[in-house]
Write an enzyme that holds these catalytic residues in place. Sequence first.
Site, PDB file in Angstrom:
ATOM      1  N   LYS A  92       0.218   0.209  13.154  1.00 36.60           N
ATOM      2  CA  LYS A  92       0.569  -0.082  11.763  1.00 36.60           C
ATOM      3  C   LYS A  92      -0.688  -0.501  10.994  1.00 36.60           C
ATOM      4  CE  LYS A  92       5.196  -1.613  13.190  1.00 36.60           C
ATOM      5  NZ  LYS A  92       5.975  -0.495  12.618  1.00 36.60           N
ATOM      6  N   CYS A 138      -2.082  -3.933  12.059  1.00 35.70           N
ATOM      7  CA  CYS A 138      -3.502  -3.944  12.415  1.00 35.70           C
ATOM      8  C   CYS A 138      -3.721  -4.667  13.735  1.00 35.70           C
ATOM      9  CB  CYS A 138      -4.346  -4.580  11.321  1.00 35.70           C
ATOM     10  SG  CYS A 138      -6.114  -4.267  11.548  1.00 35.70           S
ATOM     11  N   ALA A 170      -3.401   0.436   7.291  1.00 34.49           N
ATOM     12  CA  ALA A 170      -3.507   1.071   5.978  1.00 34.49           C
ATOM     13  C   ALA A 170      -3.943   2.525   6.121  1.00 34.49           C
ATOM     14  CB  ALA A 170      -4.491   0.304   5.101  1.00 34.49           C
ATOM     15  N   ALA A 171      -4.774   2.802   7.115  1.00 34.05           N
ATOM     16  CA  ALA A 171      -5.206   4.179   7.354  1.00 34.05           C
ATOM     17  C   ALA A 171      -4.025   5.062   7.735  1.00 34.05           C
ATOM     18  CB  ALA A 171      -6.263   4.207   8.454  1.00 34.05           C
ATOM     19  N   SER A 215       0.814  -1.212   0.000  1.00 41.43           N
ATOM     20  CA  SER A 215       0.000   0.000   0.000  1.00 41.43           C
ATOM     21  C   SER A 215       0.852   1.269   0.000  1.00 41.43           C
ATOM     22  CB  SER A 215      -0.945  -0.002   1.206  1.00 41.43           C
ATOM     23  OG  SER A 215      -0.224  -0.113   2.418  1.00 41.43           O
ATOM     24  N   CYS A 256      -8.517   2.129  13.249  1.00 42.88           N
ATOM     25  CA  CYS A 256      -8.763   0.697  13.351  1.00 42.88           C
ATOM     26  C   CYS A 256     -10.268   0.472  13.437  1.00 42.88           C
ATOM     27  CB  CYS A 256      -8.068   0.117  14.579  1.00 42.88           C
ATOM     28  SG  CYS A 256      -8.296  -1.666  14.758  1.00 42.88           S
ATOM     29  N   GLU A 275       9.563  -4.820  -6.518  1.00 40.52           N
ATOM     30  CA  GLU A 275       8.569  -5.671  -5.862  1.00 40.52           C
ATOM     31  C   GLU A 275       8.512  -7.026  -6.564  1.00 40.52           C
ATOM     32  OE1 GLU A 275       6.012  -7.680  -3.931  1.00 40.52           O
ATOM     33  OE2 GLU A 275       6.484  -5.683  -3.159  1.00 40.52           O
TER      34      GLU A 275
END
EC number: 1.8.5.8
Length: 450
Positions: free
Chosen positions: A344, A201, A346-347, A53, A379, A75
């Site tokens: 940690k 997360c 994605a937001a 991401s 979260c 990657e």
Amino acid sequence: MVPLVAVVSGPRAQLFACLLRLGTQQVGPLQLHTGASHAARNHYEVLVLGGGSGGITMAARMKRKVGAENVAIVEPSERHFYQPIWTLVGAGAKQLSSSGRPTASVIPSGVEWIKARVTELNPDKNCIHTDDDEKISYRYLIIALGIQLDYEKIKGLPEGFAHPKIGSNYSVKTVEKTWKALQDFKEGNAIFTFPNTPVKCAGAPQKIMYLSEAYFRKTGKRSKANIIFNTSLGAIFGVKKYADALQEIIQERNLTVNYKKNLIEVRADKQEAVFENLDKPGETQVISYEMLHVTPPMSPPDVLKTSPVADAAGWVDVDKETLQHRRYPNVFGIGDCTNLPTSKTAAAVAAQSGILDRTISVIMKNQTPTKKYDGYTSCPLVTGYNRVILAEFDYKAEPLETFPFDQSKERLSMYLMKADLMPFLYWNMMLRGYWGGPAFLRKLFHLGMS
């Protein structure tokens, strides 16, 4: 106070208008990147390590800054996954196929995809090495290598996943095993774990517990299930407002939470899990299970642990406000691989991307960064098949909520946002470099007040 016209007529107008049209307008697929090959060149203005991401998002932003031909991503993976949805996949609410797309389809058009694995970073010489013996140099380096799953640090794993009673929502290889174990549950202990390491997360290990409890109720198995959450932590959540709300749910649903308990062994053939007591070193406990959900220990990627860019613990050592490396001014970090003292998620990456974009812009002009990251992260705590507590907070572990209502309450609207809106934002806006988090929406909803 910020007038409404100022919010919708400034540089964020396009994004705001898009949000207003959600659900009524279809957005076309990402433009397919066809250059999935090793780089023909060995130098780039901006080199991005990692195609997760953070890497894809920053490549999209850098493309607009220096031109696609001057940006490359290193990657090795063929597929890119939206991992936050795996909580719902493990509970049977979403299909695994909906979470992934070919990496080629998310690489920004024109950006070079170097399909290889990073084996060495040499920031003193402004270059990196890959597993096919290529040397690639750069002017600016963005490190977005994510976090490493260390299942093997638990005795009996990963081979134990061959048995049908074990699952883990943290890996594409094991997330569907969670759903299978949930469906096959008959009677006994359903155990959910949280390791003694940083994790991505941090709410996910308990989200699947709440969903499993809801599934057992729905299928008439709740009275036969003893639900146990064994966590290495000393609290259910790091922000008191949300921890208090979760404690109420835990009590109402008769869930057992044991603190300072760390999973060290899985005896899959016997359906037994072994936990160490972190408060009493050397003391262990063996618990039988009918279902086991494992959250693995995690660590920085091996390539970073001994790298000059890492701190003593192996994380990329960046300034927590600007995301610029503390020792190498042309090196930057984003996301799970950094030592930023926030959750940690994605937001968090979305919010960091906007700050890092600004940081790099001013550094390219030989100026000093002034825009500061406040540690924002989010979260969505899924507490059932149609309920979410939307936790949002900052470096100080203080709530930093977007909406003008109490987000510590379970809400259907927040579940729909988690299940449907957030994936849309991810694929269609964040990965294209147009979503830097909800800060501007927060100002709008709170009438310009911070």
